[in-house]
Motif scaffolding. Structure first.
Motif, short mmCIF file in Angstrom:
data_model
loop_
_atom_site.label_atom_id
_atom_site.label_comp_id
_atom_site.label_asym_id
_atom_site.label_seq_id
_atom_site.Cartn_x
_atom_site.Cartn_y
_atom_site.Cartn_z
N THR A 51 25.35 68.04 29.50
CA THR A 51 24.83 69.39 29.27
C THR A 51 24.67 69.65 27.78
O THR A 51 23.61 70.13 27.33
N PHE A 52 25.68 69.32 26.99
CA PHE A 52 25.61 69.54 25.54
C PHE A 52 24.59 68.62 24.89
O PHE A 52 23.90 69.01 23.93
N ILE A 174 20.87 72.92 33.03
CA ILE A 174 21.65 73.90 32.26
C ILE A 174 21.49 73.67 30.77
O ILE A 174 21.29 74.62 30.00
N GLY A 175 21.54 72.40 30.34
CA GLY A 175 21.45 72.10 28.91
C GLY A 175 20.14 72.52 28.30
O GLY A 175 20.10 73.16 27.23
N SER A 176 19.03 72.19 28.97
CA SER A 176 17.71 72.55 28.44
C SER A 176 17.53 74.06 28.35
O SER A 176 17.06 74.59 27.35
N ALA A 177 17.94 74.75 29.42
CA ALA A 177 17.80 76.21 29.45
C ALA A 177 18.72 76.88 28.42
O ALA A 177 18.31 77.78 27.69
N TYR A 281 9.58 74.09 32.26
CA TYR A 281 9.63 74.19 33.72
C TYR A 281 9.60 72.81 34.37
O TYR A 281 10.29 72.56 35.37
N LEU A 282 8.77 71.92 33.82
CA LEU A 282 8.70 70.57 34.37
C LEU A 282 10.03 69.83 34.21
O LEU A 282 10.44 69.08 35.10
N MET A 283 10.70 70.03 33.07
CA MET A 283 12.02 69.41 32.86
C MET A 283 13.02 69.92 33.89
O MET A 283 13.82 69.15 34.45
N SER A 284 12.98 71.23 34.16
CA SER A 284 13.88 71.80 35.16
C SER A 284 13.57 71.25 36.55
O SER A 284 14.48 70.95 37.34
N TYR A 285 12.27 71.10 36.85
CA TYR A 285 11.84 70.52 38.13
C TYR A 285 12.37 69.10 38.28
O TYR A 285 12.86 68.71 39.34
N PHE A 286 12.30 68.35 37.19
CA PHE A 286 12.81 66.99 37.17
C PHE A 286 14.31 66.98 37.45
O PHE A 286 14.83 66.14 38.20
N GLY A 287 15.04 67.93 36.83
CA GLY A 287 16.48 68.01 37.04
C GLY A 287 16.85 68.34 38.48
O GLY A 287 17.78 67.77 39.03
N VAL A 288 16.10 69.27 39.10
CA VAL A 288 16.35 69.63 40.49
C VAL A 288 16.10 68.44 41.41
O VAL A 288 16.88 68.15 42.32
#
Length: 427
Positions: A51-52, A174-177, A281-288
């Motif tokens: 996360t960090f 979490i880290g990106s956001a 948003y794409l990074m979050s999509y990738f994480g999910v």
């Protein structure tokens, strides 16, 4: 009288045997509970560290720009980070084998603290480059893998290692956001302060909750303490049956897709026409996707299929991803392709790590995991140069064609070769 004494003696022996059985059962249960607790602690440490790490990745381009570093200089900064991680992976693994996983995790978390401390006081470009130096020992994920490898049976290993992908997915989301929100609302250096405090907490968790020796005594092989930096000892592991062949598959199967992902920030702007918000948003999509695949798919497949089958499957899916990338034209096409792409990356990483740690002695699993961990830094090191040439000279479709060709070759190789694997399913 003698008959009564005999009966009393017999009854006493049965009672003592029963008490010993109860004590043994309790010790087994407590030992199993302690193993589960240590594995959960390893998952927690890996999640926090990732996360960090992703938090600083989102902030770093803006920090570098604020200090006057141009795109070429930023490329050098990223390459420096990749080289340090590449060199440090096998060394960190050797350290874990010789001094234990507790010491290794403390080293990783303490290095993370130094990393964020130097980053928080980086008021000029030389200090910013200096802040990359502790990255040589920042290997929380391989450290957690080492704990899991020591505490699980070979048949349980792939499933347990696969669950680390959940930690990776949580870290990305979490880290990106968190990095974006903190830097926008409170200032560019605030994420570095949070990272420093978080890594100090992580260090404390490793010191308090992780025992001196995570590996069960019966499994622990006492080896002579040779030099941690010995290249000969590191390369020795490649000579074990099947290790070199599986490592080649691990290194090359996802390389073209890895080059594409390294260039994605540029491709998302030039090819897809996305703004920074869209890329986030794409990074979050990738994480999910990572969390869903690792949590719901990989574990179940390892329970029902052999590792040889899953290794071939991941390479075959990678070939299909290459075909899709060569035909990709819009961001929606990419969102569809991302599903098998994440599956292939997750499955390949989990299965190859499991296979390779089983192929070497238990006293060398840390070094093997360190070698495995060097694959991603190697891609990050050579990626900007090779990926830049491919994109500028041949376009986005070149990544897809290269991915397809490489994995067709690897798939044929896996079908024809007789790599010695332990055909086990998780129970």
């Amino acid at each position: 009288m003698s008959t009564m004494n005999a009966k009393a003696s017999s009854g006493g022996e049965e009672e003592a045997l029963g008490m010993r059985s109860d004590t043994l059962g309790e010790s087994v249960c407590s030992g199993e509970g302690k193993r589960r607790q240590m594995i959960l602690v390893a998952y927690l440490i890996a999640t926090l560290e990732l996360t960090f790490l992703f938090m600083q990745m989102g902030v770093m381009p803006y920090l570098a720009k604020s200090l006057g570093l141009d795109l070429v200089g930023f490329g050098y900064l990223q390459t420096t980070f990749g080289i340090l991680q590449l060199v440090g992976g096998p060394i960190f693994g050797r350290f874990a084998d010789q001094f234990g996983t507790r010491a290794a995790l403390i080293l990783s978390c303490a290095s993370g603290s130094a990393f964020f401390l130097l980053m928080s006081i980086s008021t000029n470009i030389p200090l910013l480059f200096l802040s990359r130096l502790p990255a040589v020992f920042m290997h929380g994920l391989p450290g957690a893998q080492k704990v899991i490898t020591d505490l699980t049976t070979p048949s349980q290993r792939a499933d347990a290692l696969g669950k680390l992908g959940l930690c990776f997915g949580i870290g990305i989301i979490i880290g990106s956001a968190l990095g974006g929100v903190l830097s926008t609302k409170f200032g560019i250096f605030v994420p570095t302060y949070i990272g420093l405090v978080g890594n100090l907490i992580n260090t404390t968790i490793a010191m308090v909750w992780m025992p001196l020796q995570a590996k069960p005594k019966s499994d622990h092989c006492v080896t002579e303490h040779s030099n941690v930096f010995s290249i000969r000892e590191i390369l020795r592991l490649m000579k074990f049956p099947g290790v070199m062949e599986v490592f080649i598959v691990k290194a090359f199967a996802g390389l073209p897709a890895g080059l594409f992902l390294i260039m994605f920030s540029v491709i998302s702007m030039d090819f897809f026409g996305l703004e920074a918000v869209g890329s986030g948003y794409l990074m979050s999509y990738f994480g999910v996707l990572q969390m869903v695949v690792q949590g719901l798919v990989v574990g179940k497949l390892t329970n029902h299929c052999t590792e040889r089958t899953l290794l071939r499957l991941s390479v075959f899916v990678f070939a299909g991803v290459g075909l899709g990338m060569s035909l990709m034209r819009t961001v929606w096409h990419y969102c569809i392709i991302a599903v098998p792409l994440v599956f292939a990356f997750s499955m390949l990483g989990t299965i190859t790590d499991s296979i390779l740690t089983k192929a070497v002695p238990s006293s060398d699993t840390g070094t093997m995991l360190g070698i495995c961990a060097s694959v991603q830094p190697l891609t990050r090191t050579v990626g900007p140069t090779i990926g830049g040439v491919l994109y500028k000279q041949f376009g986005v479709s070149s990544f897809g064609y290269l991915q397809l060709i490489v994995n067709i070759g690897l798939f044929v190789y896996l079908l024809k070769s007789k790599i010695p694997l332990r055909e086990m399913k998780s129970k």
